[in-house]
Design a protein around this motif. Structure first.
Motif, PDB file in Angstrom:
ATOM      1  N   TYR A  27       0.837  -1.201   0.000  1.00 27.41           N
ATOM      2  CA  TYR A  27       0.000   0.000   0.000  1.00 27.41           C
ATOM      3  C   TYR A  27       0.874   1.253   0.000  1.00 27.41           C
ATOM      4  O   TYR A  27       1.853   1.339   0.745  1.00 27.41           O
ATOM      5  N   GLU A  28       0.472   2.224  -0.803  1.00 24.96           N
ATOM      6  CA  GLU A  28       1.174   3.514  -0.796  1.00 24.96           C
ATOM      7  C   GLU A  28       1.178   4.129   0.601  1.00 24.96           C
ATOM      8  O   GLU A  28       2.051   4.926   0.929  1.00 24.96           O
ATOM      9  N   SER A 173      -6.451   3.323  -1.105  1.00 24.51           N
ATOM     10  CA  SER A 173      -6.306   2.422  -2.241  1.00 24.51           C
ATOM     11  C   SER A 173      -7.474   2.624  -3.206  1.00 24.51           C
ATOM     12  O   SER A 173      -8.637   2.487  -2.810  1.00 24.51           O
ATOM     13  N   ARG A 174      -7.179   2.937  -4.463  1.00 26.21           N
ATOM     14  CA  ARG A 174      -8.241   3.106  -5.455  1.00 26.21           C
ATOM     15  C   ARG A 174      -9.003   1.792  -5.672  1.00 26.21           C
ATOM     16  O   ARG A 174     -10.210   1.793  -5.901  1.00 26.21           O
ATOM     17  N   LYS A 175      -8.287   0.679  -5.610  1.00 24.26           N
ATOM     18  CA  LYS A 175      -8.946  -0.621  -5.763  1.00 24.26           C
ATOM     19  C   LYS A 175      -9.949  -0.832  -4.646  1.00 24.26           C
ATOM     20  O   LYS A 175     -11.092  -1.252  -4.894  1.00 24.26           O
ATOM     21  N   PHE A 179     -14.213  -1.010  -4.482  1.00 19.07           N
ATOM     22  CA  PHE A 179     -14.882  -2.101  -3.761  1.00 19.07           C
ATOM     23  C   PHE A 179     -15.975  -1.541  -2.846  1.00 19.07           C
ATOM     24  O   PHE A 179     -17.112  -2.027  -2.840  1.00 19.07           O
ATOM     25  N   TYR A 180     -15.648  -0.500  -2.081  1.00 19.07           N
ATOM     26  CA  TYR A 180     -16.610   0.056  -1.130  1.00 19.07           C
ATOM     27  C   TYR A 180     -17.718   0.846  -1.833  1.00 19.07           C
ATOM     28  O   TYR A 180     -18.879   0.798  -1.405  1.00 19.07           O
ATOM     29  N   LEU A 181     -17.388   1.548  -2.901  1.00 12.86           N
ATOM     30  CA  LEU A 181     -18.411   2.302  -3.629  1.00 12.86           C
ATOM     31  C   LEU A 181     -19.472   1.362  -4.194  1.00 12.86           C
ATOM     32  O   LEU A 181     -20.670   1.686  -4.196  1.00 12.86           O
ATOM     33  N   LYS A 182     -19.057   0.191  -4.652  1.00  9.04           N
ATOM     34  CA  LYS A 182     -19.993  -0.784  -5.195  1.00  9.04           C
ATOM     35  C   LYS A 182     -20.886  -1.378  -4.108  1.00  9.04           C
ATOM     36  O   LYS A 182     -21.902  -2.001  -4.422  1.00  9.04           O
ATOM     37  N   TRP A 203      -9.395   8.868   0.740  1.00  7.32           N
ATOM     38  CA  TRP A 203     -10.830   9.058   0.608  1.00  7.32           C
ATOM     39  C   TRP A 203     -11.548   8.621   1.891  1.00  7.32           C
ATOM     40  O   TRP A 203     -11.374   7.491   2.350  1.00  7.32           O
ATOM     41  N   SER A 204     -12.334   9.525   2.459  1.00  3.24           N
ATOM     42  CA  SER A 204     -13.139   9.199   3.644  1.00  3.24           C
ATOM     43  C   SER A 204     -14.523   8.781   3.168  1.00  3.24           C
ATOM     44  O   SER A 204     -15.153   9.475   2.352  1.00  3.24           O
ATOM     45  N   LEU A 205     -15.005   7.654   3.705  1.00  5.36           N
ATOM     46  CA  LEU A 205     -16.255   7.061   3.250  1.00  5.36           C
ATOM     47  C   LEU A 205     -17.250   6.914   4.384  1.00  5.36           C
ATOM     48  O   LEU A 205     -16.857   6.806   5.555  1.00  5.36           O
TER      49      LEU A 205
END
Length: 209
Positions: A27-28, A173-175, A179-182, A203-205
């Motif tokens: 992870y970055e 992580s964009r990946k 996953f979470y957006l879906k 990104w805060s979700l």
């Protein structure tokens, strides 16, 4: 293969930290600050292990076990969670973290980690039924098998059963973001962190449960 969900046992803390270290290796979030693999793994494990030891009790640790082996772990902070004192961290060996790698890089990482989590911590204060997920990991060997989705559903239900109505966390992580957006999560804060010429998104979700 049998998949079971439950609470982390105190005797499993080290094993859970080793799992999380493997999951976060590329992870970055860590590679930008600790590009050398040997140092990165040492720092990752020290940070995670001492965080888990210090927060075991105040936080809720949920796990997935496949045939008795840990394959996923999540740290959830309920609305009444209070971060342990510096003294409690010291009692659980926090100073050993600085023996794992470069002190300045570790301090810089800790500042970034605090800034990345701030939008979620501030949002959690806006309501009495908001939970925060501080750590979400699936063993790399178990990724892509559907365990992550089933584990997510488990701790969403765990929160609902305890009166929780929202869950917040952040990812870098964009990946994982996709996953979470879906799965019904929405971004409410987006920012970037730059370190030694490398840039990382954050990104805060949140999701209503």
């Amino acid at each position: 293969m049998a998949l079971e969900f439950g609470r982390l046992k105190h005797s499993e803390i080290r094993q859970a930290a080793e799992l999380a270290t493997r999951a976060f290796d590329d992870y970055e979030y860590f590679t930008n600050w600790f590009p050398a693999k040997m140092e990165r793994n040492a720092v990752q494990f020290a940070l995670i292990w001492h965080e888990y030891k210090t927060n075991f009790g105040p936080a809720k640790y949920l796990v997935a076990r496949q045939d008795g082996k840990l394959v996923a772990v999540a740290q959830l902070n309920p609305p009444n969670y209070r971060k342990p004192s510096d003294f409690r961290y010291l009692l659980h060996g926090w100073l050993r973290v600085y023996k794992a790698g470069d002190r300045k890089a570790i301090d810089d990482w800790l500042k970034m980690d605090a800034a990345a989590g701030r939008p979620c911590h501030d949002y959690q204060k806006t309501g009495p039924e908001i939970w925060y997920a501080s750590s979400l990991t699936v063993d790399p060997e178990a990724q892509g098998t559907g365990i992550g989705t089933r584990f997510l559903e488990y701790w969403e239900q765990y929160i609902r059963e305890r009166g929780g109505r929202q869950l917040v966390f952040f990812t870098n992580s964009r990946k994982n973001l996709d996953f979470y957006l879906k799965r019904g999560y929405e971004v409410f804060d987006e920012r970037e962190f730059e370190y030694k010429g490398k840039t990382m998104g954050s990104w805060s979700l949140r999701k209503k449960l």
